[in-house]
Scaffold this motif. Sequence first.
Motif, PDB file in Angstrom:
ATOM      1  N   SER A  83       0.592  -1.349  -0.086  1.00  0.00           N
ATOM      2  CA  SER A  83       0.039  -0.050  -0.072  1.00  0.00           C
ATOM      3  C   SER A  83       0.943   1.268  -0.088  1.00  0.00           C
ATOM      4  O   SER A  83       0.598   2.267  -0.617  1.00  0.00           O
ATOM      5  CB  SER A  83      -0.967  -0.097   1.156  1.00  0.00           C
ATOM      6  N   THR A  84       1.812   1.269   0.681  1.00  0.00           N
ATOM      7  CA  THR A  84       2.951   2.466   0.826  1.00  0.00           C
ATOM      8  C   THR A  84       3.500   2.839  -0.515  1.00  0.00           C
ATOM      9  O   THR A  84       3.664   3.802  -1.080  1.00  0.00           O
ATOM     10  CB  THR A  84       3.762   2.150   1.815  1.00  0.00           C
ATOM     11  N   PHE A  85       3.944   1.585  -1.214  1.00  0.00           N
ATOM     12  CA  PHE A  85       4.227   1.845  -2.596  1.00  0.00           C
ATOM     13  C   PHE A  85       3.471   2.503  -3.574  1.00  0.00           C
ATOM     14  O   PHE A  85       3.771   3.279  -4.277  1.00  0.00           O
ATOM     15  CB  PHE A  85       4.719   0.314  -2.996  1.00  0.00           C
ATOM     16  N   PHE A  86       2.278   1.968  -3.405  1.00  0.00           N
ATOM     17  CA  PHE A  86       1.083   2.548  -4.684  1.00  0.00           C
ATOM     18  C   PHE A  86       1.024   4.080  -4.005  1.00  0.00           C
ATOM     19  O   PHE A  86       0.703   4.829  -4.879  1.00  0.00           O
ATOM     20  CB  PHE A  86       0.013   1.641  -4.507  1.00  0.00           C
ATOM     21  N   GLY A 143      -8.435   0.310   0.028  1.00  0.00           N
ATOM     22  CA  GLY A 143      -8.833   1.198   1.080  1.00  0.00           C
ATOM     23  C   GLY A 143      -7.639   1.731   1.923  1.00  0.00           C
ATOM     24  O   GLY A 143      -7.808   2.891   2.293  1.00  0.00           O
ATOM     25  N   ILE A 144      -6.703   0.971   2.040  1.00  0.00           N
ATOM     26  CA  ILE A 144      -5.609   1.598   2.621  1.00  0.00           C
ATOM     27  C   ILE A 144      -4.743   2.799   1.938  1.00  0.00           C
ATOM     28  O   ILE A 144      -4.564   3.749   2.447  1.00  0.00           O
ATOM     29  CB  ILE A 144      -4.559   0.496   2.808  1.00  0.00           C
ATOM     30  N   ILE A 145      -4.842   2.375   0.831  1.00  0.00           N
ATOM     31  CA  ILE A 145      -4.178   3.538  -0.335  1.00  0.00           C
ATOM     32  C   ILE A 145      -5.083   4.659  -0.231  1.00  0.00           C
ATOM     33  O   ILE A 145      -4.345   5.987  -0.214  1.00  0.00           O
ATOM     34  CB  ILE A 145      -4.247   2.897  -1.720  1.00  0.00           C
ATOM     35  N   ILE A 146      -6.243   4.674  -0.542  1.00  0.00           N
ATOM     36  CA  ILE A 146      -6.984   5.714  -0.370  1.00  0.00           C
ATOM     37  C   ILE A 146      -6.892   6.651   0.878  1.00  0.00           C
ATOM     38  O   ILE A 146      -6.842   7.978   1.122  1.00  0.00           O
ATOM     39  CB  ILE A 146      -8.441   5.554  -0.720  1.00  0.00           C
ATOM     40  N   TYR A 147      -6.823   6.014   2.102  1.00  0.00           N
ATOM     41  CA  TYR A 147      -6.714   6.458   3.292  1.00  0.00           C
ATOM     42  C   TYR A 147      -5.533   7.381   3.612  1.00  0.00           C
ATOM     43  O   TYR A 147      -5.220   8.285   4.546  1.00  0.00           O
ATOM     44  CB  TYR A 147      -6.721   5.386   4.435  1.00  0.00           C
ATOM     45  N   ALA A 148      -4.245   6.705   2.958  1.00  0.00           N
ATOM     46  CA  ALA A 148      -2.944   7.272   3.314  1.00  0.00           C
ATOM     47  C   ALA A 148      -2.502   8.240   2.245  1.00  0.00           C
ATOM     48  O   ALA A 148      -1.392   8.630   2.405  1.00  0.00           O
ATOM     49  CB  ALA A 148      -1.862   6.130   3.430  1.00  0.00           C
ATOM     50  N   LEU A 204       0.115   5.221   9.481  1.00  0.00           N
ATOM     51  CA  LEU A 204      -1.200   5.189   9.150  1.00  0.00           C
ATOM     52  C   LEU A 204      -1.642   3.779   8.530  1.00  0.00           C
ATOM     53  O   LEU A 204      -2.549   3.156   8.743  1.00  0.00           O
ATOM     54  CB  LEU A 204      -1.828   6.292   8.211  1.00  0.00           C
ATOM     55  N   ASN A 205      -0.572   3.347   7.602  1.00  0.00           N
ATOM     56  CA  ASN A 205      -0.961   2.204   6.864  1.00  0.00           C
ATOM     57  C   ASN A 205      -0.859   1.089   7.920  1.00  0.00           C
ATOM     58  O   ASN A 205      -1.508  -0.101   7.783  1.00  0.00           O
ATOM     59  CB  ASN A 205       0.108   1.881   5.855  1.00  0.00           C
TER      60      ASN A 205
END
Length: 270
Positions: A83-86, A143-148, A204-205
Amino acid sequence: MGLAFRDDGEDAAEREATPPAPKEPRRLTWQKLTFLPALVAVVLLITWLWFRNADLDTISKNALSGGQVWKDLKQHIELTVISTFFVLIIAIPLGILLTRRMFRKATPFALALANMGQATPAIGLLALLVIWLGTGQRSALIGIIIYAILPVLSNTIAGLKANDPTLMEAARGIGMSPAMVLARVELPLAVPLILAGVRTALVLNVGTATLAVFGGGGGLGTLIQAGITNQRMPILLLGSILTIALALLVDWLASLAEVLLSPRGLEART
């Protein structure tokens, strides 16, 4: 030819009046390198010793058997890293694009969307994605990507906007192309703020990934959910401690990256 003579007393007075050159700050201290990892290691060791000697019932043993803890931890790390990568490949290029003259008018709209993504409760956002895409890691990751995205996007924009315009003009004046100005001047100056946003997104992730279990994404939330559902405090405690330890270690690694990757010339001098 005349010779100019100066009084030694005047030289000494000038030397006293001239402040000493500032010392180069130490980028990393041994305390920063060792304190937090050592603290986390001690907490994990105490937790392991407690579980080794604890009298667990059958339900707790079944929840922790078959390498389930390692599997959940591995899934959690994968969710965080992917998720952090994206987030990085979406938010940083988008932040650069929104600071270019042609796209500056779209900046408020993009930031408003990013704010909406983070303002939405994470569990509600995940539920909507599960309804749309079904259960699995894909829904959890989106969801994690949108949130971060917000902290990295806003810090990238803020870092590039904070650059001194005279430096940009000077770079263009010596013949640099816009791409060279961006790569050699603007981005290096914005690195500290961008890294601060990345650090926030990482933490956050780690926290948001605990909710992936509700969408079938796995992770340490599996242990937390099992502990709550079965009313088994040891399982709940283990999942919570591992999540906190992972968040602290990720934040520590990000803080080291901030120090090592920030340009030396931008460090505060003491």
